[in-house]
Design a protein around this motif. Structure first.
Motif, short mmCIF file in Angstrom:
data_model
loop_
_atom_site.label_atom_id
_atom_site.label_comp_id
_atom_site.label_asym_id
_atom_site.label_seq_id
_atom_site.Cartn_x
_atom_site.Cartn_y
_atom_site.Cartn_z
N VAL A 167 49.26 69.82 -65.26
CA VAL A 167 49.15 71.25 -65.54
C VAL A 167 49.81 71.99 -64.37
O VAL A 167 49.39 71.83 -63.23
N VAL A 168 50.83 72.75 -64.65
CA VAL A 168 51.59 73.40 -63.59
C VAL A 168 51.06 74.82 -63.37
O VAL A 168 51.00 75.61 -64.32
N GLY A 169 50.67 75.11 -62.14
CA GLY A 169 50.13 76.43 -61.81
C GLY A 169 48.80 76.31 -61.09
O GLY A 169 48.25 75.21 -61.00
N ASP A 170 48.30 77.42 -60.56
CA ASP A 170 47.00 77.42 -59.89
C ASP A 170 45.93 77.34 -60.98
O ASP A 170 45.59 78.33 -61.60
N GLY A 223 54.68 71.56 -59.08
CA GLY A 223 53.67 72.57 -59.36
C GLY A 223 53.93 73.82 -58.55
O GLY A 223 54.91 73.90 -57.80
N THR A 224 53.05 74.82 -58.68
CA THR A 224 53.26 76.03 -57.89
C THR A 224 52.78 75.84 -56.46
O THR A 224 53.31 76.41 -55.54
N GLU A 225 51.76 75.00 -56.27
CA GLU A 225 51.26 74.78 -54.92
C GLU A 225 51.58 73.40 -54.37
O GLU A 225 51.64 73.22 -53.16
N ARG A 226 51.74 72.44 -55.24
CA ARG A 226 51.94 71.07 -54.81
C ARG A 226 52.96 70.41 -55.73
O ARG A 226 53.02 70.71 -56.92
N ILE A 262 43.64 68.33 -58.29
CA ILE A 262 44.52 68.19 -57.13
C ILE A 262 44.20 69.21 -56.05
O ILE A 262 44.26 68.92 -54.87
N LEU A 263 43.86 70.40 -56.47
CA LEU A 263 43.62 71.46 -55.49
C LEU A 263 42.17 71.43 -55.04
O LEU A 263 41.26 71.21 -55.83
#
Lengths: 337, 337, 337, 337
Positions: free
Chosen positions: A41-44, C33-36, A65-66
């Motif tokens: 999933v791409v994005g915050d 991704g946007t962050e990673r 991941i975050l």
């Protein structure tokens, strides 16, 4: 977030997952493995925390991941936060020693201890007015009278004071007296209380819960920080494990780990961390050797007569020895007390 | 209480210990062993809990003989307590099934679930209005609006309602609506909250803390009972251990253990106890086989869209199967659902 | 395997990671991704377990997607394994009851118990010849003499026998007598012993270690299975947690969880799982209600005189009551005893 | 031992308990409380450990007064034991640093590391020949070839060597090469192995089990000591808890606690204790500050390529920094490296 499909998930399952990801405004990135297909999933995707992709047909598991915390993270705030407690700086090069009795028991007990810990090198005075006790039949603290005595001790002895606040209703009262509001271990996930102290602008010491992970600890910090109160310091005080030879197991790993994860100052409380006065100095030295920004130590003029936590309290002379030995350790790691 | 003297403690140490015991109005009973001398304290020494005999010179350790809890103990109240929730009796021969969504999300979601669980055999409706969430960025519940919806569901569907109260300040509000006040796991040692609900006369469900021993759980019950509220039921919901394959480790031992130690009813919550919907029915059956007085189960019409705890929620049809299988188990142990 | 790059990892770091993945013959799949940035490793990457991609410059963490165990997994062997112990089938519809004393103490003690448990419904006889004891000063078992008595009991009473083997050197001796070799909890990760019994063709009962995860348990099963011995059954016997009111915490969740993860039969041992005879029957019933394939129960004609585990042993008449109540539960879940 | 009678136990119950105590040759000392009667057993009652007084009619519980371990206890051996490893003294004023790779992987890897750790200040070389691995699919060590390389490294570099022995059968082989036999955490309660190394006269390092209490650790020491081998050193390496942010939770409390309970030297292994190379130095310093007699550290010339434990291994230059900082801490507590 990564969505791992089951071995043998159908093309329809996969399309449905992708469509769901897109529904929420994210891009889905597919990766076809030999045993499993994964969907990135791409994005915050922190806002997706409430969504249960693991329950969609064909989904095996979700990997995040975050890190879920933000405001407490060094990623977002690389420099150390330094908390200012009436001129005592917590989180800088100088090690801070907080000391005093577990509970305020009387004017003389408090003042005697306050003078003794100041003389030995403490720069903040601790003592409980409201006490969280496992048993309703135990001493529950002297309440507001204790707060008044603490204020008197601050004025007379000249040390800022820290004391615990146990419920949202007590916040206004305790805030009138305390220089630092302490959130105790059993309240680390008392979210209304975290929100209430987050609305004050008084420095907060957030103790780690005895069965809480460091990730939960940082999320609880975020509860306070997101209320706008940026004056937060943390205190490791031992966790609950299978070992019963000590009251708690002091998690020394958490000291350097937290210094890496967060910009907030971190202290160690070897009194609760061990529960035994004869282990306090050794574990206190270990905290400083591991990088802690300070210590919180229970001291009582006559531990055998203490109304709470006597077994882990130091006599003033032993506390003075502890400070002397901590001073040596601080020098060895390039800091001062 | 038994005071064990150190090997080689002096006669003076021993006399001093004896004199201290007598100071508090107790008799000391000496027993000279080959390696250690022990001093028995004769009398109900619970009031001495705050005294630190272990710190007196020559003392090695203290052993306590009496359980520290009283009002919750079968010793003092041998017959089972039966809690009456608007005519639903908890703690009698009939197994009670509490079910509903983790959180109230909307009127339709709540009513749909309420009708479904009632039809399947539930007799109390659960749903959260205020939600304790580890992250400040997660859905926190709909608050008072949810309470109003719960009251509407009770009237329309005819099931009494249970919902969580998270702070002393919320007690008056939640008490206006709820038939049972739930104290969540993270608040099991929120002592001001226990005292506040102890002052009401509304039935309380006290969930076990994820880090708490059964002894602490019974002491927390005593906090409520000593306020005069005798309508207390308990709920095992899993504890935190090293095992991460499930959300918590359901402590099945606690069911028969608590039935022996206390007269209060005990329920099991396999939804939180496992964290995985596909394990809920098996562990729910195990609870009843082990002697639990009831179950608390999370049910959602569309778990994949649930705003909280979707992964452990059952669809209504799976819940109906669970109740059917629990009915079989109940019959096998001579009870009914 | 998924490699998560740090926020701010350089293009050179990324290329190096990709080149390393390719060096081992795998394809790397990038997802920005946007962050990673994440790198998916395509292929069965279990052989890469020893490689430390997390240490490469710019790498934040590694997430593993595949379960590390294979032979024990239902993924690779969907149908239940049924272990044949001299005609007693473990893992089928019929519940198996294994019972007997903790230790062989004498010919009469063993035979008396064997006849009693057979009469009550047990189909396999248990008793220890070699005993793993925490203290070197405790009774260590009767050794080979006990094995001979077990063989005699098998012949006379007509029950196959299970007994523990504690070291590689004992395997040939114990194999001469036993119908099932038991690997005790403290040896669950005694890898040379697992390999040694994996080279026999005798059925093995692998007890879960008191601080081992289910994943480690399945990996230990793979140690035995990969030696070619496919006759493996598992036994949950409680794990070590912070709770001290019971000897161990019986992990009831593990029963349905393991039934999903593995094709091997799973039994429950509520004697060790609780450590208290008065909790054994309740937790035994819970095991069967949760889906266990059998029980292992300690029985002694005079528990107060038992040389080991007396506190958790049942008298024969109480064991008979347990079997009767388990029979009811088995019927309730569609099985027989 | 103290036998606590139930509230309401009969006079006949009490007489029977007393007669049983006397049967074993002990005197019974009665103490009549207001709620409970207690019976003190006079004499060294460790031999009664196998007797189940708690099962006699009218008995509520048994409280043990004597520590169950003997030979490892300071009570029986007040002065520190100093273990002599080819002239390197472990347990004296000088801190001992043991370092080397997790596993021997090749001649050049071992020698390169050996030279580097010696130069940085290590005085004993560690490396595994036989590796206990959770997965049968992981690298299992080079076996005897590794032992030969270790002997070569000792001769060439001039450091005594420590390596793990995993089973009784390996004892003769490993004893031919090793200067210290290491018993790994998973074997702390492998009693036949403890007995086997107790029969050698080679120094033993007994690591704490990841699931074991300090009391069990000392009992395992007694297994070795009672075989006549008095050259035992202990190593804390972290225990398993609910916290997953680190591989284990290093129990820093155990360092000063063990120094009080036992005369045996105690070392710390922060590599396993944390599982993360960037926490190793901080926790290593903490060990020395808390009173440890030495450290055991994993070092690898290229951790990213290590076949085991790469994530927690230090590069030689980082290890040199660690030793330098430990030297400062040692000086601060009045010791040297």
């Amino acid at each position: 977030m990564i969505i791992v499909m089951k071995r043998g998930a159908s093309a329809a399952d996969l399309s449905y997952v992708v469509s769901q990801v897109e529904t929420f405004g994210y891009k889905a990135h597919l990766s076809q493995g030999t045993e499993r297909t994964i969907v990135g999933v791409v994005g915050d995707d922190r806002p997706l925390e409430n969504h249960n992709f693991e329950l969609l047909p064909g989904v095996e598991q979700i990997l995040r991941i975050l890190q879920p915390f933000k405001l407490a993270s060094r990623d977002f705030h690389p420099e150390n936060t330094i908390v200012d407690v009436r001129g005592v700086h917590v989180g800088g090069d100088k090690i801070v020693i907080i000391a005093g009795p577990c509970s305020v028991e009387s004017r003389s007990q408090l003042l005697e201890t306050a003078w003794a810990v100041k003389e030995a090198g403490a720069t903040i005075l601790r003592a409980g007015a409201f006490k969280p006790r496992s048993s309703p039949y135990s001493f529950q603290g002297m309440g507001e009278e204790a707060l008044e005595l603490l204020a008197e001790a601050r004025d007379e002895v000249g040390l800022p004071i820290i004391t615990e606040v146990m419920s949202t209703e007590q916040v206004p009262l305790v805030s009138k007296y305390a220089d630092v509001l302490q959130i105790g271990a059993r309240n680390m996930q008392n979210f209304p209380l975290l929100q209430a102290v987050g609305r004050t602008r008084i420095p907060i010491m957030l103790k780690r819960g005895l069965m809480n992970t460091v990730q939960e600890w940082l999320l609880s910090s975020d509860y306070i920080l997101s209320g706008g109160n940026r004056q937060v310091m943390l205190c490791e005080r031992g966790i609950r494990t299978f070992e019963t030879a000590t009251r708690n197991t002091f998690d020394i790993n958490a000291i350097p780990l937290m210094k890496g994860l967060t910009h907030l100052p971190i202290l160690g409380d070897p009194s609760h961390g061990t529960g035994k006065w004869d282990l306090v100095a050794a574990v206190g030295r270990a905290c400083i050797a591991a990088g802690a920004d300070g210590l919180m130590i229970e001291v009582h003029p006559d531990p055998a007569k203490a109304l709470s936590d006597g077994a882990q309290s130091l006599k003033p002379e032993r506390f003075a020895e502890l400070v002397a030995s901590v001073r040596q350790i601080a020098a060895a790691v390039g800091r001062t007390v």
